[in-house]
Design an enzyme around this catalytic site. Structure first.
Site, mmCIF file in Angstrom:
data_model
loop_
_atom_site.group_PDB
_atom_site.id
_atom_site.type_symbol
_atom_site.label_atom_id
_atom_site.label_comp_id
_atom_site.label_asym_id
_atom_site.label_seq_id
_atom_site.Cartn_x
_atom_site.Cartn_y
_atom_site.Cartn_z
ATOM 1 C CD GLU A 217 -3.839 6.909 3.743
ATOM 2 O OE1 GLU A 217 -4.261 7.358 2.913
ATOM 3 O OE2 GLU A 217 -2.881 6.735 4.524
ATOM 4 C CG HIS B 51 -3.941 0.139 12.792
ATOM 5 N ND1 HIS B 51 -5.444 0.064 13.018
ATOM 6 C CD2 HIS B 51 -3.516 0.806 12.661
ATOM 7 C CE1 HIS B 51 -5.605 1.315 13.023
ATOM 8 N NE2 HIS B 51 -4.344 1.956 12.743
#
Lengths: 412, 446
Positions: free
Chosen positions: B182, B251
């Site tokens: 990322e 998450h």
């Protein structure tokens, strides 16, 4: 304490740097007849801008290559280039020394990272590329900005936080940018500029520009994970990105052997080819960058390791002598100084006399002093500049306050 | 209110233990003393109510106290000896709806949304993720500089199918499958944007973008300023976030609270297919970096959207339901919880004004201000944590700007300051449920 690297490990063929210089000088003397043409009249020797007599110069050291064939040690140059190298490097050196005094006079505040000693990297790179090729670097960016076409006035105005600075006084020492010459800065967080650089290379490939990007970083930042992430993507997507490690052997106060298990930064790419270059030799840098550009346009990323040295400490707040000895610094200055090397070349090729070079240096000093005086006269930015350029005005981007006026920073 | 039944007071359950100690059977044990009709209905009510109760016991909200709730968390709750349950009201059938419909929020929300649909004339019906894809595809057709980069956005079609089919249409150079890095690919997107490309960077889950925080904060947000305006960064960073269905703590993060301080970026949150497409298009066309927050549970919402091209304003809030008594500010998934609660409130005689703030940075204080001036009461319902969330900033903004117009303190219902647990019942208690919203409105409107 001394770091355990010493002069010998800089040369791969186990010659000491000192002897290499002498050998080069001797070879010049013995092969004077090999010079393709010598300037005939005194008039040609004096002017920098007109003489394009080609000269071939041997780099001081051979290149060390990883997964590629190293380029030759003979570099094509010209009288004009040689003299302009001298002039620009002397200008860069003078600029950095002047910045040192300005910092001590408290006209420059915050962080100020000086590039003196490393000028050959900036100069050699510029000589090999065009303004369409992009350069991005970390915070030691004053000289690279100058090399990309920035003016002394813009540099000093920005360093002193004035409104005519290259970033309108809002960036400071670590945020020099020049969009029209594809110089993308100027970044405070080391390592973060490498993914940015690979992104620029991606955009160059996307727009089919036939240009490359030089993403520069230091030996300290070479240990950042995002470098390897970016390298992986660059190799996967065949991006024209060239990662240049300016190895000045110290990451602030930490010597390279204390920070990196493998000091061969040019090999760190593993599957990506690499080249180790003597970063104090402007012609070696030029040759390597030329080679790297050709390689990157055809085959994807390549890593260049520039073996260089900084005389100042990491920044102005670092004396630079707690982690290395003064002998080491003066030793490098005596034996590997890039400007001295060019000076010797100029003198040995009879391109100028000592006196002319001294006059040139005086001129440069005056130029720098004039720029500083002009920058000192420049006003500070207006208070309203605090809020400009946070957002770009354009498609639906006004920030509303409670009464639909321009938002102030106090309101979320 | 059910809690007034003395037989229902659960005095010896320490409120602080409610979250780790309480279980459904635990509460149900006390129900045999309750004389209300129908154990079955009661079970449903408790299911819904226990959630409300446990959460409210831990939050500062305590309708039994007439003092305004403080912003400190547990100390206020500790003094409350009652475990307040089933705040939804005395009508068993209604609370049954509250209890069961929590599992059916999305469908109920669809039913609600159809009534207040923003379409005129003919349109086409699609799901939210298809609306996002349509917006993205239209922008990529319109401007060749728009490209998409993210994990599995290309050949796989996107983990939530937002980029499905785009790789086949536009090729590998415009829809880029990145490796899992990322930090690097966000940085690369920003670097590409500096030269003029317009990348849409997808975080497969918003939480993963924490790895790219340095790039988003220092490079994305600040480069326009530190370069004195030389470089613009027209990126769109998008991805699903929020609490889903038992996805686990890492998450289920709400990154809008972490990103809100970054200067130079804009943040928007979409909640319906209509505004999802409109905001996506607006974000791509904007010259500023925009972070578009989607929600994992809203991707399958269905709505009819116009056939003609349209764009939503990035800094505007959306009036969902005009009203007179109280302003409820919300965004993303909580909009549907609020609308669910609004149905209950309407039946009880309240007239809430529901505003989906959509623009998380900067706030649309104009729309919000007009509403506050009309209703004089504000309730913020958000999914962020209590500490440092969007609601916290919004509360401060409203208090600073509209203090004179307020008849009651601004109340903010947020998620609990805990990592989102895996267990379904616990997960329900971490986010705000419609029952709590109804109770809060009732308290504010006293």
């Amino acid at each position: 304490y001394l770091p355990h690297w010493n002069w010998n490990c800089l040369t791969t063929d186990s010659q000491s740097e000192k002897s290499a210089v002498w050998i080069m000088a001797l070879s010049r003397l013995s092969s004077r007849s090999n010079i393709i043409s010598r300037p005939l009249s005194a008039a040609f020797r004096r002017s920098i801008s007109t003489d394009t007599t080609p000269i071939t110069i041997e780099t001081s050291l051979p290149f060390t290559a990883h997964l590629c064939d190293p380029p030759s040690r003979s570099v094509e140059s010209s009288t004009q280039e040689l003299l302009s190298f001298f002039r620009t490097m002397a200008l860069m050196r003078r600029m950095e020394i002047a910045a040192d005094s300005l910092y001590k006079a408290k006209l420059i505040r915050g962080f100020c990272h000086l590039y003196d000693g490393q000028e050959a990297v900036a100069i050699g790179m510029e000589a090999a590329i065009t303004k369409k090729d992009a350069i991005i670097t970390a915070y030691r960016d004053h000289c690279i900005f100058l090399g990309r076409g920035g003016s002394l006035y813009e540099v000093f105005a920005e360093l002193m936080g004035r409104q005519d600075g290259c970033s309108r006084g809002k960036g400071g020492s670590m945020h020099f940018y020049k969009k029209d010459s594809s110089f993308y800065g100027g970044h405070g967080i080391v390592g973060a500029q490498v993914p940015l650089g690979c992104g620029i290379a991606f955009a160059q490939k996307y727009s089919k520009e036939e240009a490359v990007t030089f993403a520069m970083y230091g030996d300290g930042a070479a240990n950042q994970g995002q470098l390897f992430e970016a390298l992986n993507i660059s190799a996967l997507w065949d991006l024209p990105s060239i990662l240049v490690c300016e190895n000045n052997h110290y990451g602030m106060g930490t010597a390279e052997w204390r920070a990196a298990k493998s000091p061969s930064y040019y090999k760190r790419g593993d599957y990506v080819p690499g080249l180790k270059v003597d970063g104090m030799d402007a012609f070696a840098v030029k040759q390597a960058c030329k080679f790297a550009k050709e390689h990157a346009l055809k085959n994807g990323p390549i890593i260049l390791e520039m073996d260089t040295y900084r005389y100042h400490g990491h920044s102005m707040s670092d004396p630079g002598s707690t982690y290395r000895t003064r002998d080491e610094i003066s030793g490098v200055r005596q034996e590997r100084d890039p400007i001295e090397r060019i000076k010797k070349l100029v003198l040995s090729h009879d391109l100028a006399t000592e006196k002319e070079l001294k006059d040139m240096e005086k001129e440069i000093r005056k130029e720098v002093d004039d720029a500083i005086a002009k920058a000192k006269d420049c006003p500070m930015p207006e208070p309203s500049e605090l809020f400009t350029n946070v957002y770009v005005k354009g498609f639906g981007t006004e920030s509303f306050g409670a009464d639909r006026k321009e938002v102030k920073a106090a309101l979320p | 209110m059910l809690a007034e039944d003395a037989s229902f007071t659960v005095t010896h359950v320490h409120p602080m233990r409610t979250l780790d100690g309480i279980t459904l059977p635990h509460v149900l044990r006390f129900l045999r003393f309750v004389t209300l009709p129908g154990k079955k209905k009661m079970a449903a009510r408790i299911h819904g109510g226990a959630g409300a109760g446990a959460a409210t016991a831990l939050s500062t909200f305590n309708p039994k106290k007439l003092v305004a709730p403080s912003r400190t968390n547990l100390p206020a709750a500790r003094s409350s000896k009652r475990c307040i349950v089933a705040a939804a009201g005395s009508d068993a059938s209604k609370s049954l709806r509250v209890g069961h419909s929590q599992k059916l929020i999305a469908n109920a929300a669809v039913a609600t949304k159809a009534e207040t649909s923003a379409t005129t004339g003919t349109g086409h019906e699609l799901l939210l993720f298809e609306a996002l894809q349509e917006g993205l595809e239209e922008e990529m057709d319109r401007d060749p500089r728009v490209c998409v980069m993210g994990e599995d956005v290309g050949h796989y079609g996107g983990s939530y199918k937002v980029t499905k089919g785009l790789a086949d249409k536009f090729g590998d150079l415009r829809v880029l499958d990145t490796p899992i890095c990322e930090n690097a690919f966000t940085g690369m997107g920003i670097g590409a944007a500096m030269t003029g490309l317009r990348p849409v960077i997808e975080g497969m889950n918003m939480g993963f973008l924490l790895l790219a925080f340095n790039q988003i904060s220092n490079n994305c947000g600040m480069l326009h300023y530190t370069s004195g305006g030389q470089f613009t960064i027209p990126v769109v960073i998008r991805g699903p976030g929020g609490v889903g269905r038992q996805l686990g703590a890492e998450h289920s993060q709400r990154l809008e609270s972490y990103f809100q301080s970054i200067p130079g970026i804009q943040m928007v949150a979409c909640s319906t297919p209509y505004n999802a497409k409109g905001l996506m298009k607006a974000a791509i066309r904007s010259e500023n970096p925009v972070i578009l927050f989607e929600h994992v549970l809203l991707y399958n919402l269905k709505e009819k959207i116009p056939d003609e091209e349209y764009i939503c304003n990035l800094e505007e809030a959306e009036m969902v339901r005009p009203g007179e008594h109280i302003t409820i500010l919300t965004y993303s998934r909580m909009r549907y919880h609020v609308m669910q609660a609004a149905k209950t409130l309407v039946n009880k005689g309240y007239d809430p004004e529901v505003i989906d703030i959509r623009s998380l940075k900067p706030f649309d204080l104009y729309t919000i201000g007009n509403s506050v001036k009309k209703t004089h009461r504000v309730l913020i319902v958000e999914e962020c944590m209590r500490t440092g969330g969007i609601g916290a900033s919004l509360t401060a903004a409203i208090n600073e700007n509209f203090h004179d117009y307020l008849d009651a303190p601004v109340m903010c219902l947020s998620s609990q300051d805990v990592p989102t647990p895996y267990a379904g019942t616990l997960e329900e208690w971490t986010v705000v449920q419609p029952a709590q919203i109804v109770t809060a409105v009732e308290q504010l409107c006293q």
